[in-house]
Enzyme design. Structure first.
Site, PDB file in Angstrom:
ATOM      1  N   THR B 149       0.873  -1.187   0.000  1.00 50.28           N
ATOM      2  CA  THR B 149       0.000   0.000   0.000  1.00 50.28           C
ATOM      3  C   THR B 149       0.909   1.236   0.000  1.00 50.28           C
ATOM      4  OG1 THR B 149      -0.223  -0.142   2.416  1.00 50.28           O
ATOM      5  CG2 THR B 149      -1.967  -1.130   1.093  1.00 50.28           C
ATOM      6  N   LYS B 175       3.650  -6.922   3.976  1.00 50.03           N
ATOM      7  CA  LYS B 175       3.429  -5.519   3.655  1.00 50.03           C
ATOM      8  C   LYS B 175       3.083  -4.821   4.969  1.00 50.03           C
ATOM      9  CE  LYS B 175       0.141  -3.355   3.367  1.00 50.03           C
ATOM     10  NZ  LYS B 175      -0.697  -2.495   4.301  1.00 50.03           N
ATOM     11  N   THR B 186      -1.422  -2.795  10.414  1.00 49.22           N
ATOM     12  CA  THR B 186      -1.966  -3.102   9.097  1.00 49.22           C
ATOM     13  C   THR B 186      -0.830  -3.725   8.405  1.00 49.22           C
ATOM     14  OG1 THR B 186      -3.547  -1.376   8.834  1.00 49.22           O
ATOM     15  CG2 THR B 186      -2.915  -2.459   6.873  1.00 49.22           C
ATOM     16  N   GLU B 272       5.638   4.591   7.732  1.00 47.91           N
ATOM     17  CA  GLU B 272       5.253   5.767   6.956  1.00 47.91           C
ATOM     18  C   GLU B 272       6.088   6.974   7.385  1.00 47.91           C
ATOM     19  OE1 GLU B 272       0.713   4.711   5.607  1.00 47.91           O
ATOM     20  OE2 GLU B 272       1.012   5.812   7.453  1.00 47.91           O
ATOM     21  N   ASN B 398      -0.417  10.909   5.872  1.00 45.22           N
ATOM     22  CA  ASN B 398      -1.668  10.598   6.567  1.00 45.22           C
ATOM     23  C   ASN B 398      -2.624  11.767   6.735  1.00 45.22           C
ATOM     24  OD1 ASN B 398      -1.481   7.733   7.292  1.00 45.22           O
ATOM     25  ND2 ASN B 398       0.420   8.405   8.250  1.00 45.22           N
TER      26      ASN B 398
END
Lengths: 403, 403
Positions: B149, B175, B186, B272, B398
């Site tokens: 993602t 992932k 996630t 991230e 985000n």
């Protein structure tokens, strides 16, 4: 209840001052709060195992439940500074005791700023006379500045209520913007009142108010080493003493809670880098504690915080945070909505996303005061918590300030 | 143990493929893992109360402990999508079962991406033949891309060990980059192996490995709705079956743990917006669990994360995070140090800050692989956890992606 000006010097008999002693480069960094008579006093401190030296000193000084002055410095937390730091925290109270002709145990001390740097107490010693001379009935203006660190706005509140036919005032100021987390924060709050109240009831009133306010805010999830909330009641309102949990006691508790909630919201909205205050209201809970835990999980979620920063109605992140809060709920009963002064919009209901107008949602979320409303539909209790969004500026303040 | 190439198709008898079906604009978004024989299979799922529909389907399908294929889509989490989403998750397994001539209960499904958006399953249906035709012994290359993602790097590992004289291989891909938190993330991880092992032992081995790896990483503290770790063992290495906790079992556990730890570190370092991998090692604990709790509190602290982003040896924030971890320790016994490939520096010892060379500390912290070393001096156990720094880029990804 009436709203007053004057912050911590609104109640009768309280004086304050604030000066620059040199712990910070230019800004005011040393404050004093003084009552003309000895007060009943109480305080609540951080639950962090690592505690600032001032807290150790205050815990001793408050064993008798009395105090008459508080000295506060910003620019140095005097924490993780070993035996030397403890001696210096004691010395700060001695300096005030000598200048104001008080017993050392009637002086409290609070420090906020960088951790682990030895405190240059000579700077405080050199300024103690100026600090004393500055004490005045308008000294809240300098004091509220002198306790600030990364705060962008000063934070004070004052109200009055009627107790047994007498006007009783409550004043308060606070600082805090980073390291803010339920169970207090690098947050200092100072509350003064002229109410005449027994010490044990003053203490229980403070407990109730703190649990409904400072313990419900989070900026970044870091619970600090120096968090303290102090209250001093000097009795000069001359009301008949509150010595039981009568109606007037609860009126005082309500007013005190109001003061603490207002300060809490000021702290959350002034969170480091914050562009928005986020309120999370949880309705339809089985009990308040479960609601609080859900509300705290939501306002603490980095993904919720960044979504609100981006004015993005990303309700999936809210459900996700609720889901890891540790509280049981039924997804198919949940309703989610956003609200601000610009409107109200429902986004999720009974387990299914609602098709909503994204433009309208974005418009609502562009406000700087956002409510996330969660209805669990499982009971009749409700709860609330406050936080703020997470922005580029938080990173700059905390990660980039030296580069 | 030898390191191999090939990821999930390194073990004998496994095939994979990855295609673009249209859930994402351009990138690959649909993957298939297939074993030529039926496998013993096990999985661990998120503890979030809100669970993705694929997880509900997999829990049912794994009751018999068998599986032969896994279909994975990115671009849509199929979570909070109600009854419709559950039907579509089932339908994904039916599509594979039909194409590959398998029982539906031998097909597993995983989804990752946005929450709360109805899944357009027709896109998957239209691509199922292409997906099947793409299956190959080099299909890891497309599959590892198709599950990404916001990941910036693909994540795969493969190793081989010797079991009863036979070469046994383990391959894996994962992932995950946001919503990463201890108790998974996630994060999707897929492990294949040709070992011949009883189902209950495969299951316990997976439990041990996950607790020493995926459950020790945090990116942003948000524990996701779709986290899943799958393992399939097809027995084609033809080793004598592992049916007890013998030496070979523990050799397999060690290799599996190695694979999971490597994937975990890849996930944390690809968090991230991350610019650095942060490892927190806690030494001298009374027990491992206490050490883990301290290490997790440190790597989760926004203030520690931003300090590391700014290459700032702000050890006060580390002590502060330790202090609110809930674990008892004695401040005066603690030693703190930083380490990277550029050097090692102690900053705090026995309750007192050490005067250290700030230039050297900054140089050490400029590395992209930082260790925070905490010695509690209270026992002989140790623990570790991994995380990443918090940067401007996390906010952009985000919070700012739609503006």
């Amino acid at each position: 209840m009436r709203i007053l000006k004057g912050g911590i010097v609104a109640p009768d008999g309280f004086y304050a001052s604030g000066v620059h002693c040199g712990l910070k480069k230019k800004k005011l960094d040393l404050a004093l709060i003084y009552s003309e008579v000895k007060c009943n006093a109480s305080a609540m401190f951080t639950k962090n195992i690592v505690k600032g030296n001032p807290i150790i000193v205050c815990k001793e000084a408050l064993i008798d439940g009395k105090a008459q002055a508080i000295i506060i410095n910003s620019g140095n937390a005097n924490t993780c500074t070993g035996e030397d730091g403890l001696i210096k925290a004691h010395y700060m109270t001695e300096l005030v005791a000598k200048a104001m002709e008080l017993d050392k145990v009637d002086v409290l001390v609070a420090s906020t700023g960088v951790i682990g740097v030895p405190l240059d107490v000579s700077l405080i010693e050199d300024s103690i006379e100026t600090l004393k001379e500055g004490l005045s009935r308008t000294g809240n203006i300098n004091a509220r500045e002198a306790i600030m660190t990364t705060d962008l706005i000063h934070k004070e509140v004052a109200v009055s209520i009627n107790i047994f036919g007498k006007e009783v005032k409550i004043g308060a100021m606070a600082k805090g913007s980073g390291m803010i987390e339920p169970n207090m924060a690098t947050m200092l709050a100072f509350i003064t009142t002229d109410i005449n109240i027994e010490n044990s009831l003053l203490n229980s009133a403070l407990n109730i108010a703190v649990n409904k306010s400072f313990n419900l805010i989070s900026v970044d999830g870091d619970s600090s080493t120096n968090d303290s909330v102090f209250i001093m009641a000097n009795g000069l309102a001359k009301n008949e003493i509150i010595d039981s949990e009568n109606d007037y006691y609860f009126e005082f508790v309500d007013a005190l809670t109001y003061v603490c909630v207002e300060l809490s919201k000021l702290i959350a909205s002034d969170g480091e880098g914050a562009t928005k205050l986020i309120e999370c209201r949880v309705l339809g809970c089985k009990n308040e504690l479960e609601g609080i835990n859900i509300a705290k999980a939501v306002i603490k979620s980095s993904l919720v915080k960044t979504a609100i920063f981006g004015s993005d109605a990303n309700w999936g992140r809210i459900l996700c945070a609720m889901g890891y809060s540790g509280i049981e709920f039924i997804e198919n009963k949940v309703k989610l909505a956003f609200e601000s002064s610009r409107g109200y919009i429902e986004v999720f209901k009974e387990g299914i996303p609602i098709e909503f107008d994204e433009t309208k949602a974005k418009e609502i979320l562009k406000d700087d005061d956002i409510s996330i409303i969660i209805d669990l539909n499982m009971g009749n209790e409700k709860a609330v918590a406050w936080g703020c969004d997470l922005s580029y500026e938080y990173i700059r303040i905390n990660g980039d300030y030296r580069s």
